[in-house]
Enzyme design. Sequence first.
Site, PDB file in Angstrom:
ATOM      1  CG  HIS A 171      -2.099   1.250   1.680  1.00 11.02           C
ATOM      2  ND1 HIS A 171      -2.074   2.608   1.587  1.00 11.02           N
ATOM      3  CD2 HIS A 171      -3.882   0.579   0.975  1.00 11.02           C
ATOM      4  CE1 HIS A 171      -3.192   3.013   1.203  1.00 11.02           C
ATOM      5  NE2 HIS A 171      -4.408   2.267   1.180  1.00 11.02           N
ATOM      6  CG  ASP A 227      -7.986  -3.892  -2.650  1.00  9.05           C
ATOM      7  OD1 ASP A 227      -9.229  -3.979  -1.648  1.00  9.05           O
ATOM      8  OD2 ASP A 227      -6.757  -3.442  -2.276  1.00  9.05           O
TER       9      ASP A 227
END
Length: 374
Positions: free
Chosen positions: A258, A309
């Site tokens: 990320h 996710d």
Amino acid sequence: MSEMLYRPGLEGVVAGETAISTTEDGLLYRGYAIEDLVQCGDFEETAYLLLYGELPNVQQLSDLRRRLVQNAQLSPEILAVLEQLPAKAPLMDVLRTGVSLLSHWDPDTADNSPEANLRKAERLLAQAPMMLAAFYRRTRGLPPVLPSDDLSFAGRVFELLRGERPTPLHEQAMNASMVIYAEDEFTASTFTARVVCSTLSDLHSAVTAAIGALKGTWHGGANERVMEVLHEVGDPGHAEAWVRAALSQKRRIMGFGHRIYKDCDPRAELLKPICRELARVNRQDALEQTADVIERIVRQEKELPANVDWPSARLYYYLGLPIELYTPLFVLSRITGWSAHAMEQLAHNRLIRPRGRYTGPTRRTWRPLTERGR
């Protein structure tokens, strides 16, 4: 121009100020830790917090819930247009078109006052699940569903899409995912919404553009790719060999890494125990084991943590929701964050207009057409 600061993807660049959320100390929505919002509250409270700036009292929360139920009705004209869309249209495209479509029947579309934008944000929040469910169920040959008024917002979303009343665990899982997906500072889609509003455009335009940005596989669409990976791997006994081969081939495994959460994504950590419980109840522990092996090795070999996710895809899978709904579900909750950012941008507006570093040729001399050859 060559001396101007340039960072690809605007990484590390502060592009604006916001009082809505921060990732500096975990993930906070207007000062409240995401852990508290998931474990102690529900999505309606989070929506109110993002839109109005404070947690609601009993009456304010009751009024919001009532308005969301009242605003959930779709006009016959909207339904008629949705029926004209191709049955195989991607659901993200349907939502993008649907939000734009709603602007034509919204009485406040052209009004950019804070009061009007709050009304529009609530209507969008209430109507988007209805549009998604109406199109999804009709084009899949499923009967329409009238959601139960006594369920939470998350519970109604589940019932609209699945066609059955959620269990308490299902409602808890859906609520957690919606709270977690509601906001995350200056993501690509949120920044898109702010850019649109900075031109003094309207809220529907900003949300429509944000949906277009979220559709990409490097943003909202990543959770759909996660389940493709897990289905490809299959049995947990194959997981280690698969992931090591994938890493040696420099294959990108969606659900890891990320831009902001370099060491740990707090949202992923919150969803993990819910995934385990859902897997246990569904007797799908093998999938959790496969996910754990992949997560462990990617962390060891690449030092990349799982992002939100990775567990959210499994959570939706355990809830019996098809992969094509995963990113649209992201939209249904992020409408709150996008709307809050749009209103914040308008309250302290300056047109967003960055510079670009020119890499083309230097000044050239114009030659008449007859001198340029045949």
